[in-house]
Design a protein around this motif. Structure first.
Motif, PDB file in Angstrom:
ATOM      1  N   VAL A   1       0.875  -1.177   0.000  1.00 22.73           N
ATOM      2  CA  VAL A   1       0.000   0.000   0.000  1.00 22.73           C
ATOM      3  C   VAL A   1       0.911   1.225   0.000  1.00 22.73           C
ATOM      4  O   VAL A   1       1.781   1.353   0.856  1.00 22.73           O
ATOM      5  CB  VAL A   1      -0.915   0.023   1.244  1.00 22.73           C
ATOM      6  CG1 VAL A   1      -1.788   1.266   1.239  1.00 22.73           C
ATOM      7  CG2 VAL A   1      -1.767  -1.244   1.287  1.00 22.73           C
ATOM      8  N   ARG A   2       0.705   2.111  -0.959  1.00 20.43           N
ATOM      9  CA  ARG A   2       1.593   3.272  -1.100  1.00 20.43           C
ATOM     10  C   ARG A   2       0.814   4.563  -0.899  1.00 20.43           C
ATOM     11  O   ARG A   2      -0.347   4.673  -1.301  1.00 20.43           O
ATOM     12  CB  ARG A   2       2.274   3.272  -2.474  1.00 20.43           C
ATOM     13  CG  ARG A   2       3.186   2.071  -2.700  1.00 20.43           C
ATOM     14  CD  ARG A   2       3.861   2.124  -4.051  1.00 20.43           C
ATOM     15  NE  ARG A   2       4.685   3.325  -4.198  1.00 20.43           N
ATOM     16  CZ  ARG A   2       5.235   3.710  -5.356  1.00 20.43           C
ATOM     17  NH1 ARG A   2       5.025   2.987  -6.448  1.00 20.43           N
ATOM     18  NH2 ARG A   2       5.968   4.797  -5.419  1.00 20.43           N
ATOM     19  N   GLY A   3       1.442   5.542  -0.264  1.00 20.09           N
ATOM     20  CA  GLY A   3       0.800   6.810   0.035  1.00 20.09           C
ATOM     21  C   GLY A   3       1.229   7.923  -0.897  1.00 20.09           C
ATOM     22  O   GLY A   3       2.287   7.857  -1.527  1.00 20.09           O
ATOM     23  N   PHE A   4       0.401   8.963  -0.982  1.00 23.87           N
ATOM     24  CA  PHE A   4       0.720  10.136  -1.802  1.00 23.87           C
ATOM     25  C   PHE A   4      -0.112  11.316  -1.342  1.00 23.87           C
ATOM     26  O   PHE A   4      -1.092  11.155  -0.608  1.00 23.87           O
ATOM     27  CB  PHE A   4       0.496   9.865  -3.290  1.00 23.87           C
ATOM     28  CG  PHE A   4      -0.914   9.477  -3.662  1.00 23.87           C
ATOM     29  CD1 PHE A   4      -1.722  10.335  -4.380  1.00 23.87           C
ATOM     30  CD2 PHE A   4      -1.418   8.230  -3.319  1.00 23.87           C
ATOM     31  CE1 PHE A   4      -3.006   9.974  -4.741  1.00 23.87           C
ATOM     32  CE2 PHE A   4      -2.710   7.853  -3.682  1.00 23.87           C
ATOM     33  CZ  PHE A   4      -3.508   8.738  -4.379  1.00 23.87           C
ATOM     34  N   GLY A   5       0.288  12.505  -1.744  1.00 21.86           N
ATOM     35  CA  GLY A   5      -0.431  13.728  -1.392  1.00 21.86           C
ATOM     36  C   GLY A   5      -0.932  14.443  -2.629  1.00 21.86           C
ATOM     37  O   GLY A   5      -0.281  14.407  -3.680  1.00 21.86           O
ATOM     38  N   LEU A   6      -2.080  15.083  -2.498  1.00 15.57           N
ATOM     39  CA  LEU A   6      -2.710  15.754  -3.631  1.00 15.57           C
ATOM     40  C   LEU A   6      -3.001  17.214  -3.293  1.00 15.57           C
ATOM     41  O   LEU A   6      -3.894  17.502  -2.492  1.00 15.57           O
ATOM     42  CB  LEU A   6      -4.037  15.056  -3.991  1.00 15.57           C
ATOM     43  CG  LEU A   6      -3.985  13.566  -4.332  1.00 15.57           C
ATOM     44  CD1 LEU A   6      -5.397  13.027  -4.492  1.00 15.57           C
ATOM     45  CD2 LEU A   6      -3.184  13.339  -5.593  1.00 15.57           C
ATOM     46  N   PRO A   7      -2.282  18.168  -3.882  1.00 17.03           N
ATOM     47  CA  PRO A   7      -2.628  19.581  -3.693  1.00 17.03           C
ATOM     48  C   PRO A   7      -3.839  19.936  -4.557  1.00 17.03           C
ATOM     49  O   PRO A   7      -3.781  19.879  -5.780  1.00 17.03           O
ATOM     50  CB  PRO A   7      -1.361  20.316  -4.150  1.00 17.03           C
ATOM     51  CG  PRO A   7      -0.666  19.378  -5.064  1.00 17.03           C
ATOM     52  CD  PRO A   7      -1.057  17.978  -4.664  1.00 17.03           C
ATOM     53  N   LEU A   8      -4.934  20.270  -3.925  1.00 17.00           N
ATOM     54  CA  LEU A   8      -6.218  20.404  -4.602  1.00 17.00           C
ATOM     55  C   LEU A   8      -6.436  21.795  -5.194  1.00 17.00           C
ATOM     56  O   LEU A   8      -5.926  22.794  -4.696  1.00 17.00           O
ATOM     57  CB  LEU A   8      -7.347  20.091  -3.617  1.00 17.00           C
ATOM     58  CG  LEU A   8      -7.277  18.729  -2.926  1.00 17.00           C
ATOM     59  CD1 LEU A   8      -8.393  18.599  -1.903  1.00 17.00           C
ATOM     60  CD2 LEU A   8      -7.325  17.587  -3.943  1.00 17.00           C
ATOM     61  N   GLY A   9      -7.252  21.814  -6.234  1.00 15.34           N
ATOM     62  CA  GLY A   9      -7.603  23.073  -6.880  1.00 15.34           C
ATOM     63  C   GLY A   9      -8.838  23.705  -6.271  1.00 15.34           C
ATOM     64  O   GLY A   9      -9.650  24.310  -6.982  1.00 15.34           O
ATOM     65  N   SER A  10      -9.003  23.591  -4.960  1.00 14.27           N
ATOM     66  CA  SER A  10     -10.197  24.118  -4.288  1.00 14.27           C
ATOM     67  C   SER A  10     -10.059  25.585  -3.918  1.00 14.27           C
ATOM     68  O   SER A  10     -10.992  26.172  -3.372  1.00 14.27           O
ATOM     69  CB  SER A  10     -10.519  23.274  -3.051  1.00 14.27           C
ATOM     70  OG  SER A  10      -9.369  23.053  -2.261  1.00 14.27           O
ATOM     71  N   ARG A  11      -8.935  26.178  -4.193  1.00 14.34           N
ATOM     72  CA  ARG A  11      -8.796  27.619  -4.107  1.00 14.34           C
ATOM     73  C   ARG A  11      -7.884  28.083  -5.232  1.00 14.34           C
ATOM     74  O   ARG A  11      -7.008  27.360  -5.684  1.00 14.34           O
ATOM     75  CB  ARG A  11      -8.247  28.077  -2.754  1.00 14.34           C
ATOM     76  CG  ARG A  11      -6.824  27.682  -2.461  1.00 14.34           C
ATOM     77  CD  ARG A  11      -6.364  28.233  -1.107  1.00 14.34           C
ATOM     78  NE  ARG A  11      -6.221  29.674  -1.132  1.00 14.34           N
ATOM     79  CZ  ARG A  11      -5.070  30.308  -1.350  1.00 14.34           C
ATOM     80  NH1 ARG A  11      -3.970  29.613  -1.583  1.00 14.34           N
ATOM     81  NH2 ARG A  11      -5.012  31.623  -1.340  1.00 14.34           N
ATOM     82  N   ARG A  12      -8.128  29.288  -5.681  1.00  8.54           N
ATOM     83  CA  ARG A  12      -7.357  29.811  -6.799  1.00  8.54           C
ATOM     84  C   ARG A  12      -5.996  30.298  -6.312  1.00  8.54           C
ATOM     85  O   ARG A  12      -5.899  31.028  -5.329  1.00  8.54           O
ATOM     86  CB  ARG A  12      -8.127  30.955  -7.469  1.00  8.54           C
ATOM     87  CG  ARG A  12      -7.447  31.511  -8.707  1.00  8.54           C
ATOM     88  CD  ARG A  12      -8.417  32.340  -9.515  1.00  8.54           C
ATOM     89  NE  ARG A  12      -7.779  32.937 -10.669  1.00  8.54           N
ATOM     90  CZ  ARG A  12      -8.409  33.227 -11.797  1.00  8.54           C
ATOM     91  NH1 ARG A  12      -9.701  32.959 -11.916  1.00  8.54           N
ATOM     92  NH2 ARG A  12      -7.769  33.793 -12.808  1.00  8.54           N
TER      93      ARG A  12
END
Length: 414
Positions: free
Chosen positions: A274-285
């Motif tokens: 099982v591998r982890g990762f991070g996602l910087p979201l486009g929920s703010r401009r």
């Protein structure tokens, strides 16, 4: 040491797309990646309809070439599972016929899809593609150019315009562009591959499960070739911290105990860790450019805040980055004021979808409201079609400006 006008850091979907569009325009560029391809990347592996449209914009033959690969499966839609267990089936294309229609989406491991794009890059003499080059430092020069160095201080290149497409962990995006990790706009995820999962959709619909006692997180199951599936969980980093959630433990618990999943995974075999990762979201401009640089894809924090999909957004940004890089060279203008045109172009294309996805993400804070929307969408063709449009290359702006659109959303009808 090289001197070049345009250098792209990262040969993933955003960087490769930018390089290929520049090549199509006859513009040479340098493309650097610290990995040697093929290389794996932790991801959900889904390729939405927008990916196919972006491939076609590079080369009209690419979608058919992708569909012919044995490393992908065609996918025709998404099954959303609301907290109350209600399933909302959202096809990528209405009234589709998998026997005769071209696939509306695909699922392919990133090791295979990214290499597919890189193979297109290798064929272009305009692209100076160099693998295994780890750019550890980017130093601004007095004339505005960037000096690129390796970790031991060895100079790599001096660059007039830098296209930064080196992923979610981009040091440039954090340290120079100011994209700090914001827990309220960042998702933590885990992914594993399984074989032998029962009950996968015959048309390879991807599954998104919004489980009541796991909100505001979600679980996905994406079918893959050879009877495999990409299975994982994602949750806002802010929520993981506040609730002290152990994602690895919760993933195992849900697959073993959830009524809708435990039988399906009873005989499934996990393939690898099982591998982890991070996602910087486009929920703010955020600002996507600055003096002599543009940010692309995950480095630009453009990931869909509801589904976690980022490949198509990276490719959209790559296309616009190539356009604005060419404009900047023609004008010999690399100032922040000029390059903000790139920001406007990207958000003009993606902004409405990101706002809609942000609104849907907020529904996860209110399970009863999420259930209401799922129930309503199941009976409301307009709302169901709107959800489909999020995964296609269709322009929603004209539609959302029409008052009748909102009446249809609220009261049903087409």
């Amino acid at each position: 040491m090289l001197e070049t006008d345009i250098c792209i850091l990262g040969a993933g979907p955003g960087g490769a797309t930018a390089a290929l569009h520049l090549a199509n325009a006859g513009q040479p560029c340098l493309l650097l990646d610290r990995a040697t391809f093929p290389r794996d990347k932790v991801c959900g592996d889904a390729l939405s309809g927008k990916v196919l449209v972006e491939l076609k914009r590079i080369d009209a033959a690419l979608p058919a070439r992708l569909q012919a690969l044995p490393t992908q499966v065609p996918s025709w839609g998404i099954d959303f599972y609301a907290p109350n267990g209600r399933k909302l089936a959202v096809p990528f294309r209405y009234n589709y016929n998998p026997a005769t229609d071209p696939a509306a989406g695909h699922i392919s491991k990133r090791i295979d899809f990214d290499n597919f794009l890189v193979e297109q890059v290798r064929q272009r003499p305009e692209i100076d593609f160099r693998e295994g080059v780890d750019v550890a430092a980017t130093e601004p020069q007095p004339d505005g150019r960037w000096l690129l160095k390796t970790a031991d201080g060895t100079p790599v290149a001096v660059v007039r315009l830098l296209l930064v497409a080196n992923g979610a962990q981009s040091g440039f995006a954090r340290q120079i562009a100011g994209h700090a990790l914001e827990p309220a706009h960042h998702c933590a995820g885990l992914r594993a591959y399984y074989r032998g999962v029962r009950g996968l959709h015959p048309d390879n619909f991807i599954e998104l499960h919004f489980i009541k006692d796991f909100l505001p997180g979600y679980l996905w199951v994406f079918p893959l070739p050879n009877g495999e599936a990409n299975v994982g969980v994602g949750m806002l980093t802010e929520a993981v911290s506040k609730k002290k959630v152990n994602l690895r433990k919760r993933l195992a618990e849900i697959l073993a105990t959830h009524p809708a999943l435990k039988e399906r995974f009873a005989d499934a075999e996990r393939l690898g860790p099982v591998r982890g990762f991070g996602l910087p979201l486009g929920s703010r401009r955020r600002a996507l450019s600055g003096r002599n640089y543009l940010l692309l894809g995950d480095a630009a924090s453009l990931i869909d805040p509801f589904t976690g999909e980022g490949i198509s957004h990276a490719m959209v940004s790559g296309r616009h980055a190539a356009d604005w890089a060419s404009r900047a060279l023609a004008a010999q203008d690399f100032t922040p004021a000029f390059l903000r045109g790139y920001d406007a172009a990207v958000y003009n294309r993606l902004g409405q979808e990101l706002r809609l996805s942000r609104a849907m993400q907020k529904l996860l804070d209110y399970p009863w409201l999420f259930n209401f929307v799922a129930n309503r969408a199941a009976r409301n063709p307009t709302l169901a079609e709107t959800l489909s449009m999020m995964f296609l290359d269709l322009d929603m702006r004209a539609r959302v400006r029409q008052p009748s659109f909102y009446l249809k959303l609220l009261f049903g009808g087409k």
